[in-house]
Write an enzyme that holds these catalytic residues in place. Sequence first.
Site, PDB file in Angstrom:
ATOM      1  N   HIS A  37       0.844  -1.204   0.000  1.00 23.23           N
ATOM      2  CA  HIS A  37       0.000   0.000   0.000  1.00 23.23           C
ATOM      3  C   HIS A  37       0.883   1.260   0.000  1.00 23.23           C
ATOM      4  CE1 HIS A  37      -2.803  -2.915   2.179  1.00 23.23           C
ATOM      5  NE2 HIS A  37      -3.526  -2.555   1.148  1.00 23.23           N
ATOM      6  N   GLN A  61     -17.793  -7.304  -1.269  1.00 25.89           N
ATOM      7  CA  GLN A  61     -16.843  -7.951  -2.181  1.00 25.89           C
ATOM      8  C   GLN A  61     -16.300  -9.265  -1.612  1.00 25.89           C
ATOM      9  OE1 GLN A  61     -14.090  -4.465  -2.166  1.00 25.89           O
ATOM     10  NE2 GLN A  61     -12.492  -6.027  -2.194  1.00 25.89           N
ATOM     11  N   ARG A 188      -3.609 -10.432   3.993  1.00 26.18           N
ATOM     12  CA  ARG A 188      -3.942 -11.798   4.427  1.00 26.18           C
ATOM     13  C   ARG A 188      -2.707 -12.586   4.872  1.00 26.18           C
ATOM     14  NH1 ARG A 188      -7.846 -10.994   0.340  1.00 26.18           N
ATOM     15  NH2 ARG A 188      -9.975 -11.354   1.075  1.00 26.18           N
TER      16      ARG A 188
HETATM   17  P1  AMP Z   1      -6.373  -4.055  -0.494  1.00 25.05           P
HETATM   18  O1  AMP Z   1      -6.272  -3.250   0.742  1.00 25.05           O
HETATM   19  O2  AMP Z   1      -5.813  -5.424  -0.384  1.00 25.05           O
HETATM   20  O3  AMP Z   1      -7.745  -3.987  -1.108  1.00 25.05           O
HETATM   21  O4  AMP Z   1      -5.423  -3.344  -1.552  1.00 25.05           O
HETATM   22  C1  AMP Z   1      -5.548  -1.973  -1.859  1.00 25.05           C
HETATM   23  C2  AMP Z   1      -4.699  -1.687  -3.077  1.00 25.05           C
HETATM   24  O5  AMP Z   1      -3.339  -2.005  -2.800  1.00 25.05           O
HETATM   25  C3  AMP Z   1      -5.111  -2.519  -4.299  1.00 25.05           C
HETATM   26  O6  AMP Z   1      -5.039  -1.708  -5.452  1.00 25.05           O
HETATM   27  C4  AMP Z   1      -4.076  -3.606  -4.319  1.00 25.05           C
HETATM   28  O7  AMP Z   1      -3.835  -4.129  -5.608  1.00 25.05           O
HETATM   29  C5  AMP Z   1      -2.854  -2.859  -3.809  1.00 25.05           C
HETATM   30  N1  AMP Z   1      -1.877  -3.809  -3.261  1.00 25.05           N
HETATM   31  C6  AMP Z   1      -2.091  -4.756  -2.314  1.00 25.05           C
HETATM   32  N2  AMP Z   1      -0.973  -5.489  -2.112  1.00 25.05           N
HETATM   33  C7  AMP Z   1      -0.043  -4.994  -2.957  1.00 25.05           C
HETATM   34  C8  AMP Z   1       1.317  -5.327  -3.228  1.00 25.05           C
HETATM   35  N3  AMP Z   1       1.939  -6.320  -2.611  1.00 25.05           N
HETATM   36  N4  AMP Z   1       1.971  -4.599  -4.157  1.00 25.05           N
HETATM   37  C9  AMP Z   1       1.355  -3.589  -4.811  1.00 25.05           C
HETATM   38  N5  AMP Z   1       0.087  -3.225  -4.600  1.00 25.05           N
HETATM   39  C10 AMP Z   1      -0.618  -3.910  -3.689  1.00 25.05           C
END
Ligand code: AMP
Length: 279
Positions: A37, A61, A188
């Site tokens: 993030h 979702q 996760r």
């Molecule tokens: P999430 O909180 O998992 O919904 O992720 C929020 C955003 O962060 C989404 O656009 C994800 O694709 C991005 N994201 C999550 N993990 C990663 C990572 N390891 N590298 C790059 N972007 C990430």
Amino acid sequence: MKQINAVNDLLSFIQLIKQQNKTIGIVPTMGSLHSGHDSLIKRCKKENNITIVSIYVNPNQFNNKNDFLNYPRTLDADINRLKTLNCDILFSPSDKEISKILNPNFKLKLGNLNKYLEADNRPGHFEGVINIVAKLFEITSPNKAYFGEKDLQQLLIIKQLCLQKFKNIQVISCATVRNAGGLAKSSRNKHLTEKELIIARSIYKVLNEVKKNKLDWSVKKAKDYVRKYLNNLSINLDYFEIIEIEKFSFTQEINTNCNYYAMIAVTIRETRLIDNLKL
Ligand code: AMP
């Protein structure tokens, strides 16, 4: 950093920003922030006057109730992290606040993007993602929105959302951030034990092995290799596919004229992880 929870407060703030002709970048997240993030937020800070990070664990979702209930929630730590990053606005609404925003009433043409892989394995997941992202776009009117390549299918769907419905918003794709062992950072990962974290490195390892042999192996051989390799480690393979990215179609053979990605989803004990690699 300003923390805003109410939709009306956010709308007033956005109005002020727009009057000042400042650019807005948004990073939608579900919190439990990590360095993946961070990379999106840092890029957003660089490219916009105002950076908004949203944290909302969107019930719509999740196709699995336990996954939703167990999803890590670490708001206090997230707030500290965002302060360190000099984030301008944290938008952390409740379900009730989110329900105040009208549901978008359009249907996107998504073709294979809404048919295969995550769409197939998690019914309703992308409808939930599109709903919340469209709501966030509606109330923040950002110039740019930042999404990670780790969730490649989601990223491609959001690009379609902007092409079809939010033409003024530029989607910025950000490379996957991995830990030293190659495991893609994910909220996760917090569910994994030390031992499982080490085993999980094999996901990236097999993807690289497929990449290395892409011109020598048939797709069938690659699939057999991945299945056997992960099976030996007690990693449950949900799917492994090689897709051609333009049509988001499965391929049976790789030719050098097209762009292919190896796409994988696995479950370790009860934790589902996804990853991908450009071949
Ligand atoms: P999430 O909180 O998992 O919904 O992720 C929020 C955003 O962060 C989404 O656009 C994800 O694709 C991005 N994201 C999550 N993990 C990663 C990572 N390891 N590298 C790059 N972007 C990430």
